[in-house]
Design a protein around this motif. Structure first.
Motif, PDB file in Angstrom:
ATOM      1  N   CYS A   6       0.827  -1.206   0.000  1.00 35.27           N
ATOM      2  CA  CYS A   6       0.000   0.000   0.000  1.00 35.27           C
ATOM      3  C   CYS A   6       0.866   1.263   0.000  1.00 35.27           C
ATOM      4  O   CYS A   6       0.506   2.266  -0.630  1.00 35.27           O
ATOM      5  N   PHE A   7       1.998   1.218   0.684  1.00 34.88           N
ATOM      6  CA  PHE A   7       2.855   2.398   0.770  1.00 34.88           C
ATOM      7  C   PHE A   7       3.724   2.576  -0.476  1.00 34.88           C
ATOM      8  O   PHE A   7       3.907   3.697  -0.961  1.00 34.88           O
ATOM      9  N   THR A   8       4.271   1.495  -0.998  1.00 36.77           N
ATOM     10  CA  THR A   8       5.199   1.602  -2.129  1.00 36.77           C
ATOM     11  C   THR A   8       4.506   1.469  -3.479  1.00 36.77           C
ATOM     12  O   THR A   8       5.036   1.914  -4.497  1.00 36.77           O
ATOM     13  N   GLY A   9       3.332   0.819  -3.490  1.00 38.07           N
ATOM     14  CA  GLY A   9       2.672   0.551  -4.759  1.00 38.07           C
ATOM     15  C   GLY A   9       3.250  -0.625  -5.501  1.00 38.07           C
ATOM     16  O   GLY A   9       2.883  -0.875  -6.655  1.00 38.07           O
ATOM     17  N   SER A  10       4.144  -1.373  -4.849  1.00 36.29           N
ATOM     18  CA  SER A  10       4.810  -2.504  -5.502  1.00 36.29           C
ATOM     19  C   SER A  10       4.761  -3.744  -4.610  1.00 36.29           C
ATOM     20  O   SER A  10       4.667  -3.638  -3.381  1.00 36.29           O
ATOM     21  N   ASP A  11       4.853  -4.912  -5.253  1.00 39.21           N
ATOM     22  CA  ASP A  11       4.943  -6.159  -4.500  1.00 39.21           C
ATOM     23  C   ASP A  11       6.314  -6.252  -3.842  1.00 39.21           C
ATOM     24  O   ASP A  11       7.333  -5.912  -4.455  1.00 39.21           O
ATOM     25  N   LEU A  12       6.341  -6.752  -2.619  1.00 43.28           N
ATOM     26  CA  LEU A  12       7.610  -6.876  -1.914  1.00 43.28           C
ATOM     27  C   LEU A  12       8.341  -8.147  -2.306  1.00 43.28           C
ATOM     28  O   LEU A  12       9.563  -8.150  -2.460  1.00 43.28           O
ATOM     29  N   PHE A  13       7.598  -9.244  -2.495  1.00 43.74           N
ATOM     30  CA  PHE A  13       8.217 -10.536  -2.789  1.00 43.74           C
ATOM     31  C   PHE A  13       7.643 -11.137  -4.069  1.00 43.74           C
ATOM     32  O   PHE A  13       6.516 -10.825  -4.470  1.00 43.74           O
ATOM     33  N   CYS A  14       8.412 -12.029  -4.693  1.00 42.51           N
ATOM     34  CA  CYS A  14       7.963 -12.725  -5.903  1.00 42.51           C
ATOM     35  C   CYS A  14       6.825 -13.675  -5.565  1.00 42.51           C
ATOM     36  O   CYS A  14       6.745 -14.198  -4.454  1.00 42.51           O
ATOM     37  N   ASP A  15       5.968 -13.933  -6.547  1.00 42.56           N
ATOM     38  CA  ASP A  15       4.869 -14.870  -6.294  1.00 42.56           C
ATOM     39  C   ASP A  15       4.645 -15.846  -7.442  1.00 42.56           C
ATOM     40  O   ASP A  15       3.578 -16.444  -7.546  1.00 42.56           O
ATOM     41  N   ASP A  16       5.665 -16.047  -8.287  1.00 49.68           N
ATOM     42  CA  ASP A  16       5.484 -16.968  -9.401  1.00 49.68           C
ATOM     43  C   ASP A  16       5.805 -18.411  -9.029  1.00 49.68           C
ATOM     44  O   ASP A  16       5.396 -19.336  -9.722  1.00 49.68           O
ATOM     45  N   SER A  17       6.527 -18.620  -7.925  1.00 49.99           N
ATOM     46  CA  SER A  17       6.812 -19.973  -7.454  1.00 49.99           C
ATOM     47  C   SER A  17       7.266 -19.893  -5.998  1.00 49.99           C
ATOM     48  O   SER A  17       7.744 -18.845  -5.542  1.00 49.99           O
ATOM     49  N   ILE A  18       7.120 -20.994  -5.271  1.00 51.14           N
ATOM     50  CA  ILE A  18       7.586 -21.022  -3.885  1.00 51.14           C
ATOM     51  C   ILE A  18       9.091 -20.764  -3.844  1.00 51.14           C
ATOM     52  O   ILE A  18       9.586 -20.040  -2.972  1.00 51.14           O
ATOM     53  N   TYR A  19       9.816 -21.332  -4.797  1.00 48.51           N
ATOM     54  CA  TYR A  19      11.265 -21.156  -4.814  1.00 48.51           C
ATOM     55  C   TYR A  19      11.652 -19.687  -4.950  1.00 48.51           C
ATOM     56  O   TYR A  19      12.455 -19.164  -4.177  1.00 48.51           O
ATOM     57  N   ASN A  20      11.072 -19.005  -5.936  1.00 53.07           N
ATOM     58  CA  ASN A  20      11.416 -17.595  -6.145  1.00 53.07           C
ATOM     59  C   ASN A  20      10.919 -16.720  -4.997  1.00 53.07           C
ATOM     60  O   ASN A  20      11.566 -15.734  -4.633  1.00 53.07           O
ATOM     61  N   ASN A  21       9.778 -17.069  -4.437  1.00 46.62           N
ATOM     62  CA  ASN A  21       9.264 -16.328  -3.295  1.00 46.62           C
ATOM     63  C   ASN A  21      10.240 -16.422  -2.123  1.00 46.62           C
ATOM     64  O   ASN A  21      10.593 -15.401  -1.509  1.00 46.62           O
ATOM     65  N   LEU A  22      10.692 -17.630  -1.821  1.00 47.12           N
ATOM     66  CA  LEU A  22      11.635 -17.803  -0.714  1.00 47.12           C
ATOM     67  C   LEU A  22      12.969 -17.135  -1.011  1.00 47.12           C
ATOM     68  O   LEU A  22      13.604 -16.556  -0.121  1.00 47.12           O
ATOM     69  N   ARG A  23      13.410 -17.217  -2.271  1.00 47.74           N
ATOM     70  CA  ARG A  23      14.669 -16.578  -2.631  1.00 47.74           C
ATOM     71  C   ARG A  23      14.608 -15.075  -2.392  1.00 47.74           C
ATOM     72  O   ARG A  23      15.538 -14.477  -1.838  1.00 47.74           O
ATOM     73  N   SER A  24      13.482 -14.442  -2.752  1.00 53.19           N
ATOM     74  CA  SER A  24      13.361 -12.992  -2.554  1.00 53.19           C
ATOM     75  C   SER A  24      13.236 -12.641  -1.071  1.00 53.19           C
ATOM     76  O   SER A  24      13.722 -11.598  -0.634  1.00 53.19           O
ATOM     77  N   ILE A  25      12.582 -13.508  -0.281  1.00 53.30           N
ATOM     78  CA  ILE A  25      12.490 -13.277   1.159  1.00 53.30           C
ATOM     79  C   ILE A  25      13.854 -13.364   1.809  1.00 53.30           C
ATOM     80  O   ILE A  25      14.257 -12.492   2.599  1.00 53.30           O
ATOM     81  N   ILE A  26      14.597 -14.417   1.499  1.00 58.92           N
ATOM     82  CA  ILE A  26      15.908 -14.630   2.110  1.00 58.92           C
ATOM     83  C   ILE A  26      16.875 -13.520   1.726  1.00 58.92           C
ATOM     84  O   ILE A  26      17.676 -13.056   2.545  1.00 58.92           O
ATOM     85  N   LYS A  27      16.788 -13.060   0.492  1.00 60.39           N
ATOM     86  CA  LYS A  27      17.677 -11.998   0.033  1.00 60.39           C
ATOM     87  C   LYS A  27      17.490 -10.721   0.847  1.00 60.39           C
ATOM     88  O   LYS A  27      18.458 -10.008   1.151  1.00 60.39           O
ATOM     89  N   LEU A  28      16.264 -10.449   1.246  1.00 59.01           N
ATOM     90  CA  LEU A  28      15.967  -9.209   1.963  1.00 59.01           C
ATOM     91  C   LEU A  28      15.973  -9.381   3.481  1.00 59.01           C
ATOM     92  O   LEU A  28      16.392  -8.474   4.213  1.00 59.01           O
ATOM     93  N   LEU A  29      15.564 -10.566   3.972  1.00 55.53           N
ATOM     94  CA  LEU A  29      15.332 -10.730   5.406  1.00 55.53           C
ATOM     95  C   LEU A  29      16.173 -11.819   6.064  1.00 55.53           C
ATOM     96  O   LEU A  29      16.208 -11.906   7.291  1.00 55.53           O
ATOM     97  N   GLY A  30      16.812 -12.650   5.270  1.00 56.38           N
ATOM     98  CA  GLY A  30      17.594 -13.739   5.840  1.00 56.38           C
ATOM     99  C   GLY A  30      16.805 -15.038   5.898  1.00 56.38           C
ATOM    100  O   GLY A  30      15.651 -15.121   5.453  1.00 56.38           O
ATOM    101  N   LEU A  31      17.436 -16.070   6.467  1.00 60.21           N
ATOM    102  CA  LEU A  31      16.842 -17.400   6.507  1.00 60.21           C
ATOM    103  C   LEU A  31      15.631 -17.479   7.432  1.00 60.21           C
ATOM    104  O   LEU A  31      15.520 -16.707   8.388  1.00 60.21           O
TER     105      LEU A  31
END
Length: 371
Positions: A200-225
């Motif tokens: 709502c604040f940025t107008g953009s998605d924070l994490f990927c949603d095309d696959s569980i793998y890519n979603n987790l990869r984007s989470i780990i890249k920004l927030l860690g394991l």
């Protein structure tokens, strides 16, 4: 899709929304002349017994106190199953289509009201499991979009009875422990809230949603394991991660390694915000002066989001803790008389007039002074 002039005891006035399940019609009750929203389900393969049970539970809260859409009744008409709700205005998804993003002074009262909703759900033992802008409805009144209610409990369930397979929300709002097959708790809704507020604040998605793998990869890249327990006990962890003796040494498999495990190489993609170095950097604006109230507000908001997006579900903020977070209480703006701070206080006060506040629900947590 066309409706007859009458749907049960309700007169059809127009279609608000269409979907694969059927449609939501704007109607008027013949007896009371009250405007309502009738959700007409034409897909008989969709089971609604659990949703009706959840709605009955939430109606006992009562829903008005907790900013939850009010369920009125259920009936069948001409082989269609119909659920009647109070009528609300646009969803936040529709608001974002028109405005792209929302400033913090508008997002703050929305945050507070959603935290009250989640507090109510926790009290009732209910997990929404699909919190996202499309399911947050603006209340139709003279104010722009600062009064909202949480709706659509089609994927909700009771705490302790939900499995990870029951959560089918878009990955960009789904907590990592759910994707990894750990377990579903109330903390999953708090993660979804963090993703929703950021969008709502940025107008953009924070994490990927095309696959569980890519979603987790984007989470780990920004927030860690994810946390130690999630990595140890998540049913899908060894499929997606290379384990090690110490959890901090675990790593997500490369696309090639994953291909050897699951038989195909996942496509890689990036979310719009993925190249930010830290979560905090997403909310920074170099054009703002160091001591400006808006800059301080952004820093406090970033802290709230960071704590909502804690990869450890056990230490993620609860609704009670979040209701007393400085972003909601505005203690960081208390002694500031700038136009920004005055406007922020006015919007918050106007939005919450007659609505539930933190002091109506619970005392501040012991750690509030340290936040």
């Amino acid at each position: 899709m066309e409706f007859p002039f009458a749907i049960g005891n309700y007169l059809y006035k127009g279609t608000k929304e269409k979907g694969c399940f059927g449609a939501v019609a704007k109607c008027v009750c013949r007896r009371t002349r009250q405007a309502v929203a009738v959700k007409v389900l034409l897909n008989n393969n969709i089971s609604i017994e659990k949703e009706l049970d959840i709605l009955a539970t939430l109606n006992r809260l009562p829903p008005e106190k907790y900013n939850i859409v009010k369920f009125i009744e259920y009936f069948t008409s001409q082989q269609a199953r119909c659920m009647v709700f109070e009528i609300l205005d646009q969803s936040l998804r529709q608001v974002l289509k028109l405005r792209t993003s929302l400033p913090l002074i508008e997002l703050r009262p929305i945050t507070q009201q959603l935290l009250v909703s989640l507090y109510g759900l926790r009290t009732a033992g209910v997990i929404h499991a699909d919190l996202r802008p499309a399911n947050i409805m603006k209340v139709h009144d003279c104010r722009p979009c600062y009064v909202v209610k949480l709706g659509d409990f089609g994927h909700a369930g009771y705490a302790g009875r939900m499995g990870c397979d029951d959560v089918i929300q878009p990955l960009k709002y789904r907590a990592p422990e759910v994707s990894l097959g750990y377990k579903v708790t109330h903390a999953a809704d708090m993660w979804s809230l963090g993703c929703t507020l950021t969008e709502c604040f940025t107008g953009s998605d924070l994490f990927c949603d095309d696959s569980i793998y890519n979603n987790l990869r984007s989470i780990i890249k920004l927030l860690g394991l994810p946390s130690r327990k999630v990595l140890k006990y998540g049913a899908l962890c060894e499929e997606l991660f290379v384990p090690a003796d110490h959890y901090s040494q675990w790593r997500l498999k490369s696309p090639e390694e994953l291909c050897r495990t699951v038989g195909h190489t996942p496509e890689t993609s990036e979310s719009p915000l993925e190249n930010c170095s830290t979560l905090e950097s997403i909310f920074q604006d170099s054009s703002l002066q160091m001591a400006s109230p808006e800059r301080r507000d952004r820093m406090v908001f970033a802290d709230l989001i960071k704590r909502l997006l804690d990869t450890n579900p056990r230490t993620r903020l609860t609704p009670t803790e979040a209701l007393y977070h400085p972003f909601v209480t505005m203690v960081h703006l208390a002694n500031d008389n700038s136009r920004y701070s005055d406007w922020a206080r006015d919007l918050m006060a106007g939005s919450l007039e007659g609505h539930t506040t933190a002091s109506d629900l619970c005392p501040p947590p012991r750690s509030a002074a340290d936040q």
